[in-house]
Each structure stands twice: as C-alpha cells, then as structure tokens.
Design a protein around this motif. Structure first.
Motif, PDB file in Angstrom:
ATOM      1  N   LYS A  91      -7.886  -7.888 -49.220  1.00 38.58           N
ATOM      2  CA  LYS A  91      -6.884  -7.849 -47.709  1.00 38.58           C
ATOM      3  C   LYS A  91      -5.779  -8.609 -48.110  1.00 38.58           C
ATOM      4  O   LYS A  91      -4.776  -8.310 -47.473  1.00 38.58           O
ATOM      5  N   ARG A  92      -5.948  -9.334 -49.165  1.00 45.53           N
ATOM      6  CA  ARG A  92      -4.288 -10.315 -49.300  1.00 45.53           C
ATOM      7  C   ARG A  92      -3.484  -9.654 -50.628  1.00 45.53           C
ATOM      8  O   ARG A  92      -2.612 -10.427 -50.733  1.00 45.53           O
ATOM      9  N   ASP A  93      -4.001  -8.540 -50.692  1.00 47.07           N
ATOM     10  CA  ASP A  93      -3.183  -7.864 -51.791  1.00 47.07           C
ATOM     11  C   ASP A  93      -2.874  -8.736 -52.980  1.00 47.07           C
ATOM     12  O   ASP A  93      -1.601  -8.804 -53.421  1.00 47.07           O
ATOM     13  N   VAL A  94      -3.693  -9.430 -53.508  1.00 45.08           N
ATOM     14  CA  VAL A  94      -3.496 -10.472 -54.324  1.00 45.08           C
ATOM     15  C   VAL A  94      -2.879  -9.823 -55.790  1.00 45.08           C
ATOM     16  O   VAL A  94      -1.931 -10.344 -56.204  1.00 45.08           O
ATOM     17  N   PRO A  95      -3.436  -8.850 -56.618  1.00 41.34           N
ATOM     18  CA  PRO A  95      -2.785  -8.422 -57.770  1.00 41.34           C
ATOM     19  C   PRO A  95      -1.496  -8.013 -57.543  1.00 41.34           C
ATOM     20  O   PRO A  95      -1.109  -7.095 -56.759  1.00 41.34           O
ATOM     21  N   GLN A  96      -0.857  -8.189 -58.493  1.00 39.17           N
ATOM     22  CA  GLN A  96       0.608  -7.479 -58.792  1.00 39.17           C
ATOM     23  C   GLN A  96       0.398  -6.492 -59.811  1.00 39.17           C
ATOM     24  O   GLN A  96       0.274  -5.467 -59.874  1.00 39.17           O
ATOM     25  N   CYS A  97       0.576  -7.278 -61.245  1.00 38.71           N
ATOM     26  CA  CYS A  97       0.489  -6.366 -62.226  1.00 38.71           C
ATOM     27  C   CYS A  97      -1.125  -6.062 -62.694  1.00 38.71           C
ATOM     28  O   CYS A  97      -1.560  -5.156 -63.272  1.00 38.71           O
ATOM     29  N   GLY A  98      -2.033  -7.215 -62.227  1.00 34.18           N
ATOM     30  CA  GLY A  98      -3.408  -7.118 -62.321  1.00 34.18           C
ATOM     31  C   GLY A  98      -4.054  -7.411 -63.698  1.00 34.18           C
ATOM     32  O   GLY A  98      -5.052  -7.712 -63.713  1.00 34.18           O
ATOM     33  N   PHE A  99      -3.140  -7.898 -64.605  1.00 32.68           N
ATOM     34  CA  PHE A  99      -3.779  -8.291 -65.901  1.00 32.68           C
ATOM     35  C   PHE A  99      -4.712  -9.344 -65.954  1.00 32.68           C
ATOM     36  O   PHE A  99      -5.660  -9.522 -66.606  1.00 32.68           O
ATOM     37  N   CYS A 100      -4.324 -10.482 -65.050  1.00 32.98           N
ATOM     38  CA  CYS A 100      -5.076 -11.898 -65.185  1.00 32.98           C
ATOM     39  C   CYS A 100      -5.935 -11.947 -64.197  1.00 32.98           C
ATOM     40  O   CYS A 100      -7.079 -12.697 -64.390  1.00 32.98           O
ATOM     41  N   GLN A 101      -6.448 -10.733 -63.351  1.00 33.43           N
ATOM     42  CA  GLN A 101      -7.438 -10.677 -62.010  1.00 33.43           C
ATOM     43  C   GLN A 101      -8.748 -10.810 -62.420  1.00 33.43           C
ATOM     44  O   GLN A 101      -9.413 -11.531 -61.900  1.00 33.43           O
ATOM     45  N   SER A 102      -9.008 -10.153 -63.522  1.00 35.88           N
ATOM     46  CA  SER A 102     -10.611 -10.452 -64.045  1.00 35.88           C
ATOM     47  C   SER A 102     -10.948 -11.923 -64.330  1.00 35.88           C
ATOM     48  O   SER A 102     -11.795 -12.241 -63.805  1.00 35.88           O
ATOM     49  N   GLY A 103     -10.190 -12.538 -64.957  1.00 31.80           N
ATOM     50  CA  GLY A 103     -10.320 -13.976 -65.025  1.00 31.80           C
ATOM     51  C   GLY A 103     -10.020 -14.746 -63.729  1.00 31.80           C
ATOM     52  O   GLY A 103     -10.898 -15.703 -63.504  1.00 31.80           O
ATOM     53  N   GLN A 104      -9.100 -14.355 -63.099  1.00 30.22           N
ATOM     54  CA  GLN A 104      -8.855 -15.155 -61.745  1.00 30.22           C
ATOM     55  C   GLN A 104     -10.150 -14.875 -60.736  1.00 30.22           C
ATOM     56  O   GLN A 104     -10.698 -16.050 -60.310  1.00 30.22           O
TER      57      GLN A 104
END
Length: 158
Positions: A91-104
């Motif tokens: 909904k918030r379109d959080v990922p940009q490159c996405g690399f850190c997202q699993s940890g986030q």
C-alpha cells in the motif's frame, strides 16, 4: 560434527563448521536466498531473521549457536502481523531497490508481535538497526503504523 537446524518448520542436518555464519548456511546450503548479505558485521539489518521469535542478525550468528533454535526466514514468516506488514508495504510502496526489505519486514513483524500499537519512537528504536540505502524510512514508519492498525482491526473481528 553435524548440526540439527530447524528452519521454517523443517529440520535439516548441516555438515559444516560450527563457526560458519548462519547467513551462509541459509543462503548457500539451504538455498533460502531471501535473507540478504549487507555488511557482515550485524550493523545493517539486511540479514535479519527470527530466532526463537526474536529478530537477530544471521551474519553474526554461528551455526553452532543457532542449532537447537527455531529459525524463521522471510520465506516462511506468517501470521496476522506478517500479513498486515506485507499489505502495508505494498500500500505504501515501501521498497525502492528492495535489497533491505526482507530484514526490514522481519524487524517490523517482530515489533508488532511485541507491541501492537507502536509510537514513532517505538518504531524508530525497533528499526534503528535496519539501514535502507534508498532512505525510505518515512514510508517504512507509515507502513508499520498501517500494519498495526490493520492487525488491531483483524484481532477485533476474530
């Protein structure tokens, strides 16, 4: 010496040096590549997993230390908090490159499991060890607030 490792509900026999970082066991041996390598010194959070329900950095956790614990990676994190976080991230379109997202995501889920209504300060403290090179911190914070509200509403209707 072989180690028994419980990951994502399955037990694995791992024949590697006990001092091998758990991150490499997850990625190279078990082929669970959702957990990312970022810094290798437990400072960036890209390798965050849950160990016995707590967020931990897999790059600094040895196989020997992790053996006997229940480990959950991004590939298998589930429950109402995980579903709410995933929906809020989209909904918030959080990922940009996405690399850190699993940890986030793993850190956010752990936060919401321990605190269903976090303040900005609570979020900042819980997420402070997760670095986003794209600086989407405002979207991350907003998504965690959304996920908290969604988890609370789901709990009320259940």
């Amino acid at each position: 010496m072989p180690y028994q490792l419980a990951v994502n509900g399955r037990t694995h026999r791992i024949d590697e040096d006990g001092q091998t970082p758990l991150l490499w066991v997850l990625r190279d041996t078990l082929r669970l590549t959702g957990t990312k390598y970022g810094c290798g010194i437990a400072q960036c959070g890209a390798c965050t997993i849950h160990v016995d329900g707590q967020p931990m950095r897999s790059c600094s956790l040895s196989l020997e230390t992790a053996a006997g614990s229940q480990i959950v990676t991004i590939e298998a994190v589930e429950g109402p908090e995980a579903a709410a976080v995933r929906a809020a991230w989209v909904k918030r379109d959080v990922p940009q490159c996405g690399f850190c997202q699993s940890g986030q995501i793993m850190s956010a889920v752990a936060l919401l499991r321990s605190n269903g209504a976090p303040t900005d300060d609570d979020i900042d403290r819980a997420m402070s060890g997760n670095i986003c090179r794209c600086a989407t911190y405002n979207r991350i914070r907003a998504a965690i607030h959304d996920a908290a509200q969604s988890s609370t509403s789901q709990a009320k209707t259940a």
